[in-house]
Design an enzyme around this catalytic site. Structure first.
Site, mmCIF file in Angstrom:
data_model
loop_
_atom_site.group_PDB
_atom_site.id
_atom_site.type_symbol
_atom_site.label_atom_id
_atom_site.label_comp_id
_atom_site.label_asym_id
_atom_site.label_seq_id
_atom_site.Cartn_x
_atom_site.Cartn_y
_atom_site.Cartn_z
ATOM 1 N N LYS A 47 0.843 -1.188 0.000
ATOM 2 C CA LYS A 47 0.000 0.000 0.000
ATOM 3 C C LYS A 47 0.881 1.241 0.000
ATOM 4 O O LYS A 47 1.824 1.347 0.769
ATOM 5 C CB LYS A 47 -0.902 -0.006 1.231
ATOM 6 C CG LYS A 47 -2.039 0.993 1.179
ATOM 7 C CD LYS A 47 -2.996 0.786 2.334
ATOM 8 C CE LYS A 47 -4.180 1.733 2.248
ATOM 9 N NZ LYS A 47 -5.144 1.540 3.343
ATOM 10 N N GLU A 93 -19.412 -5.095 10.413
ATOM 11 C CA GLU A 93 -20.336 -4.281 11.190
ATOM 12 C C GLU A 93 -21.382 -5.126 11.915
ATOM 13 O O GLU A 93 -21.737 -4.828 13.066
ATOM 14 C CB GLU A 93 -21.030 -3.265 10.278
ATOM 15 C CG GLU A 93 -20.098 -2.251 9.639
ATOM 16 C CD GLU A 93 -19.542 -2.707 8.286
ATOM 17 O OE1 GLU A 93 -18.938 -1.870 7.591
ATOM 18 O OE2 GLU A 93 -19.726 -3.895 7.936
ATOM 19 N N ARG A 132 -25.486 -1.217 7.721
ATOM 20 C CA ARG A 132 -25.203 -2.607 7.361
ATOM 21 C C ARG A 132 -25.503 -3.568 8.507
ATOM 22 O O ARG A 132 -25.545 -4.782 8.311
ATOM 23 C CB ARG A 132 -23.740 -2.751 6.939
ATOM 24 C CG ARG A 132 -23.288 -1.737 5.902
ATOM 25 C CD ARG A 132 -21.887 -2.011 5.403
ATOM 26 N NE ARG A 132 -21.919 -2.951 4.294
ATOM 27 C CZ ARG A 132 -20.826 -3.419 3.687
ATOM 28 N NH1 ARG A 132 -19.639 -3.049 4.089
ATOM 29 N NH2 ARG A 132 -20.920 -4.260 2.680
#
Length: 641
Positions: free
Chosen positions: A288, A382, A410
């Site tokens: 990344k 979640e 969610r």
């Protein structure tokens, strides 16, 4: 390797020749490395001008080039998960010259958008949706006798969500042509790429191996014990050099690990995998922030970037010394929450903090450092976060769930069934409520007041400033049952905080201003513009604090002493706080005109929050104008108007 982000547009002759993936295919494979360097440089430049996500995009430059080089997009469907890594994809698909409009009103969206380009096959913003979407596209194409490729690119972080595994399981059951690319950029699944695993990955993707593999299965299918033994042998071999056993068990042909920055190898392996049938998973390892040293060293802190301002080199040191000192910057609401959580945890050993991969953004870094044994980041999950909190609450622990408004959507079933139905003692600290500006409609917290207030047992609070946020969090902490405090993104007005844990009376509003004729019932972030508008029309302003339960006594008093009730909220006006006020007034047979102001019944595109609020009539000038028009329509006389 770059140490600084370029402030002027770099020279990118190869990239400037690419207006679509068709142009990309005219390049020789040997030129792709040079293209990757130019693309990475241009990405750094463009994000430096506009701000936005860039760490993930830097990590998938080579993969993006290889995918568009090998596959025939957009006929072949390419689905990006979350969308943080899709900036290179946008640059290569005809949007290079519009990158400087990224995240600005009328400009490019921060995430893939079907309305923006035919190459954006699926609109995203929330994580872990790509495999389900690509699988749905594949099944639909078969129904229409089409045979294009379907590719989902998903990160190792997004792979932690249950939805991704549900889709993988379904794909293995369907056993048709879908390719999942697992971009592992944090070593959360795999170890470092080694020579042996890289060698085997190339072998497993090769045409000769897969020809023998397929033919062998056909022959051995007549001898089930032998077929099972051969399958086990292949599985054990892959398990020794790669983490692919799980995916093989689900039904995928696993190929990995691959260096995701070796573009020649990516092109070779993707070209071979293109000819394979059935569910396939390519596991690549990337870095990344690749190519920018600061991002490589801090992939979490440099996940996104603010707009880079040019350095002021024309000021002398003496001039800088003479500049007046700037006032102490106001705290963000996330920082207010983080400070409150540390204070509460110091006073109460039963408090735990839970977040579904939003600890940094929610202001929980200091809490995690001070109370590591009581900090739980459950990854992008979640639903699990909410039920995990419910389980803790069953054992006399006080869980505080820090979550963005848009992501709590969610876990709605868990919120209702696992927390509220059982009346469990869970506090929800809901960040990013209301509009979020440049991140657009996928991340806006426009609906939480509506979807929370209809749930039995819930206490729903909307603070108007930093001190109120601290007080209402304390109120939710003391309340024995489910409670939610929703607050906006960014900084507050700078109100001094009384750092104690004293609660306020539940369901009690505050009168902020006395006026005539008009009573404004303002919720949360709308108190400030309400007070500004009230100066123009001489209105009464109530800081309602509570959406559920409402301060019914105050509403009744205002309804009998004023000629117009106005409700203000940074939430969809449909079913929101204003609707709650309407319901009470009708129920109690009050006869008074009502004006409900809030977010309209449409998705609002990205832009600056003040501009967006002005557009939908929620800045102070527009509020005053709307009230004047309502007074005129109702033929109500007001001295100020």
């Amino acid at each position: 390797m770059l140490e600084e982000i370029p402030l002027t547009r770099p020279e990118t002759p190869l990239l400037d020749s690419i207006d679509s993936p068709a142009d990309l295919k005219s390049l020789d494979v040997a030129e792709l490395d040079s293209l990757a360097r130019e693309l990475r440089l241009f990405l750094l430049y463009s994000v430096g001008q506009t701000g936005g996500h860039f760490g993930a995009g830097l990590g998938v430059v080579e993969l993006t080039i290889a995918l568009h080089y090998v596959f025939n997009t957009p006929e072949d469907r390419l689905v990006w998960d979350v969308g943080h890594q899709a900036y290179p994809h946008k640059i290569l698909t005809g949007r290079r010259e519009r990158m400087l409009t990224m995240r600005q009103a009328g400009g490019l969206a921060a995430f893939p958008s079907r309305a923006e380009s035919e190459y954006d096959t699926f609109g995203v913003g929330h994580s872990s949706t790509s495999i389900s979407a690509a699988l749905g596209m594949m099944v639909a194409s078969r129904m229409q006798d089409q045979d294009h490729h379907n590719i989902a690119v998903i990160g190792d972080g997004a792979m932690t969500a249950g939805m991704a595994f549900e889709a993988l399981n379904h794909a293995g059951h369907i056993d048709d042509n879908v390719l999942v690319i697992l971009n592992d950029n944090n070593m959360s699944i795999s170890n470092n790429v080694g020579g042996l695993s890289s060698y085997f990955a190339r072998m497993w993707a090769s045409k000769p191996y897969n020809f023998v593999r397929t033919g062998g299965k056909r022959v051995l299918s007549k001898i089930p014990p032998a077929l099972k033994a051969a399958h086990r042998a292949e599985e054990y071999l892959k398990g020794m050099v790669s983490p692919g056993t799980l995916f093989e068990e689900i039904g995928f042909n696993y190929i990995g690990l691959i260096d995701g920055h070796d573009i020649n190898r990516l092109v070779e392996i993707l070209g071979n995998m293109k000819t394979l049938r059935g569910p396939k998973l390519l596991h690549i390892v990337t870095q990344k922030g690749k190519g920018y040293s600061e991002s490589e060293n801090d992939p979490f802190g440099m996940h996104a970037l603010s707009k880079i301002a040019p350095t002021q080199t024309d000021q002398t040191e003496e001039q800088l010394k003479q500049e007046p000192s700037k006032p102490e910057p106001a705290l963000s609401y996330s920082q207010v929450f983080g400070n409150w959580l540390c204070d509460a945890a110091s006073a109460d050993q039963s408090i735990v903090g839970i977040t579904p991969a939003m600890g940094e953004g929610s202001g929980m870094r200091e809490f995690a450092e001070q109370f590591p044994e009581r900090f739980h980041d459950v990854a992008i999950a979640e639903q699990h976060a909410v039920t995990f909190a419910a389980g803790m609450a069953c054992e006399e622990v006080k869980p505080v769930v820090a979550i963005y408004s848009t992501f709590l959507q969610r876990a709605y079933d868990q919120l209702i069934h696992d927390v509220a139905l059982q009346d469990l003692d869970v506090l929800f600290a809901i960040d990013r409520a209301g509009l979020v500006g440049e991140d657009g409609p996928t991340h806006a917290g426009s609906y939480d007041l509506t979807y929370l207030r209809c749930i039995p047992n819930m206490i729903v609070m909307a603070p108007s400033d930093e001190d109120e946020t601290h007080k209402l969090l304390s109120t939710g902490y003391h309340h024995k049952g489910p409670a939610a405090v929703r607050y906006p993104r960014g900084k507050g007005p700078g109100t001094e905080i009384e750092r104690n844990l004293d609660p306020v009376p539940i369901g009690r509003a505050i009168s902020r201003r006395k006026g005539h004729s008009v009573a404004i019932l303002a919720f949360g972030s709308m108190v400030k513009p309400a007070l500004e508008a009230a100066e123009v029309i001489d209105a009464t302003v109530a800081d309602m604090r509570f959406v559920k339960p409402l301060d019914q006594e105050l509403i009744g008093d205002l309804a009998t002493s004023h000629q117009l009730i106005v409700t203000l909220e940074e939430n969809t006006v449909m079913g929101g706080a204003g609707s709650a006020v309407n319901e009470y007034l009708v129920q109690e047979n009050y006869s008074i005109p009502i004006l409900n102001l809030g977010l309209p019944d449409r998705f609002l595109e990205h832009g600056k929050v003040p501009d967006m609020l002005a557009e939908v009539g929620l800045d102070s000038d527009a509020i005053a104008t709307a009230i004047k028009q309502k007074l005129k329509a109702c033929k109500i006389q007001s001295e100020a108007v």
